[in-house]
Write an enzyme that holds these catalytic residues in place. Structure first.
Site, short mmCIF file in Angstrom:
data_model
loop_
_atom_site.label_atom_id
_atom_site.label_comp_id
_atom_site.label_asym_id
_atom_site.label_seq_id
_atom_site.Cartn_x
_atom_site.Cartn_y
_atom_site.Cartn_z
CB VAL A 143 -0.96 -0.01 1.20
CG1 VAL A 143 -1.75 1.30 1.26
CG2 VAL A 143 -1.91 -1.20 1.10
CE1 TYR A 144 5.64 5.43 2.73
CE2 TYR A 144 7.20 3.97 1.63
CZ TYR A 144 6.90 5.18 2.22
OH TYR A 144 7.88 6.15 2.30
CB ALA A 145 5.34 0.55 -2.80
CB ALA A 146 0.08 1.38 -4.10
CB THR A 147 0.70 6.14 -1.53
OG1 THR A 147 1.92 5.94 -0.80
CG2 THR A 147 -0.43 5.39 -0.83
#
Length: 246
Positions: free
Chosen positions: A153-157
């Protein structure tokens, strides 16, 4: 950006960690610095006084970047105090790690709100209000490339931020405003170290051929390049400041 003595830089999430190092470095380089924070007023004010004690100019401004109205108010405060804004360093962010299958709605929604919507809010305001010749530096992460487990999720943002960076750089045509993203690797900050065992930290430090964690000052130096006179021909790029980690 040849005359930095009159340039004003907003650094979001600047009360600690990389943001604080960036604010201090830019102040050393001659920028007037707006130190944004969401909760840690004491650290932000302490940093502002430290900068002023060295002869610089600084203002601590509270704003939750996830709140578009608060971001507008931050730009208003900078304009009222210093006459305008030339640089946005979009550093504010949070990181909560979990496997995608184990990520709940709260984990997803909060990181989207702060990392993605918060960066968008500040980019949107800067796109309207930066003075011509300005600079925007958005923060991504090298995990966009390494794709480590639990960072989904962090990398997707951050991947979305990289895409908006490239598009905004084109939309600023005619104003001599550059827009770039900076993607640090593992960096020795509370945000990175929290919840990690010493063994995991050591293993991640060895992932790059320089065999160490980055420091906030390492990252601040790259920001200083991008917003300084030598960075004027770099535009629409992602700089992976990670010691050579693939």
């Amino acid at each position: 950006m040849t005359d930095k003595t009159s340039k004003v830089a907003i650094v979001t999430g600047a009360s600690r960690g990389i943001g604080a190092a960036v604010a201090e470095r830019l102040a050393t380089d001659g920028f007037t610095v707006v130190i944004n924070y969401s909760a840690n007023a004491k650290s932000a004010e302490t940093l502002a006084r430290k900068i002023e004690g060295k002869g610089g100019r600084a203002l601590a401004v509270k704003a939750d970047v996830a709140d578009a109205g608060a971001v507008r108010g931050m730009f208003d405060a900078a304009q009222a105090a210093f006459g305008g804004v030339d640089v946005l360093v979009n550093n504010a962010g949070i990181m909560t790690l979990a496997r995608i299958a184990d990520s709940d709605d709260a984990l997803f929604d909060r990181q989207i709100a702060v990392n993605l919507k918060g960066s968008f809010n500040a980019m949107r305001e800067a796109g309207k209000r930066l003075r011509d010749g300005g600079r925007i530096v958005n923060f991504s992460t090298s995990v966009v490339g390494t794709k480590l487990e639990t960072y989904g999720v962090y990398a997707a943002t951050k991947s979305a931020i990289e895409t908006m960076t490239a598009i905004l750089s084109k939309e600023m045509r005619g104003r001599n405003i550059t827009v770039n993203a900076l993607a640090p690797g593992p960096t020795s900050t509370d945000l990175f170290l929290e919840g990690k065992s010493p063994e995991l930290v050591e293993r991640m430090a060895k992932m790059n051929p320089l065999e160490r964690l980055g420091t906030p000052e390492d990252i601040a130096a790259v920001v200083a390049f991008l917003v300084g006179p030598d960075g004027g021909w770099v535009n629409g790029q992602v700089l992976r400041a990670n010691g050579g980690m693939v």
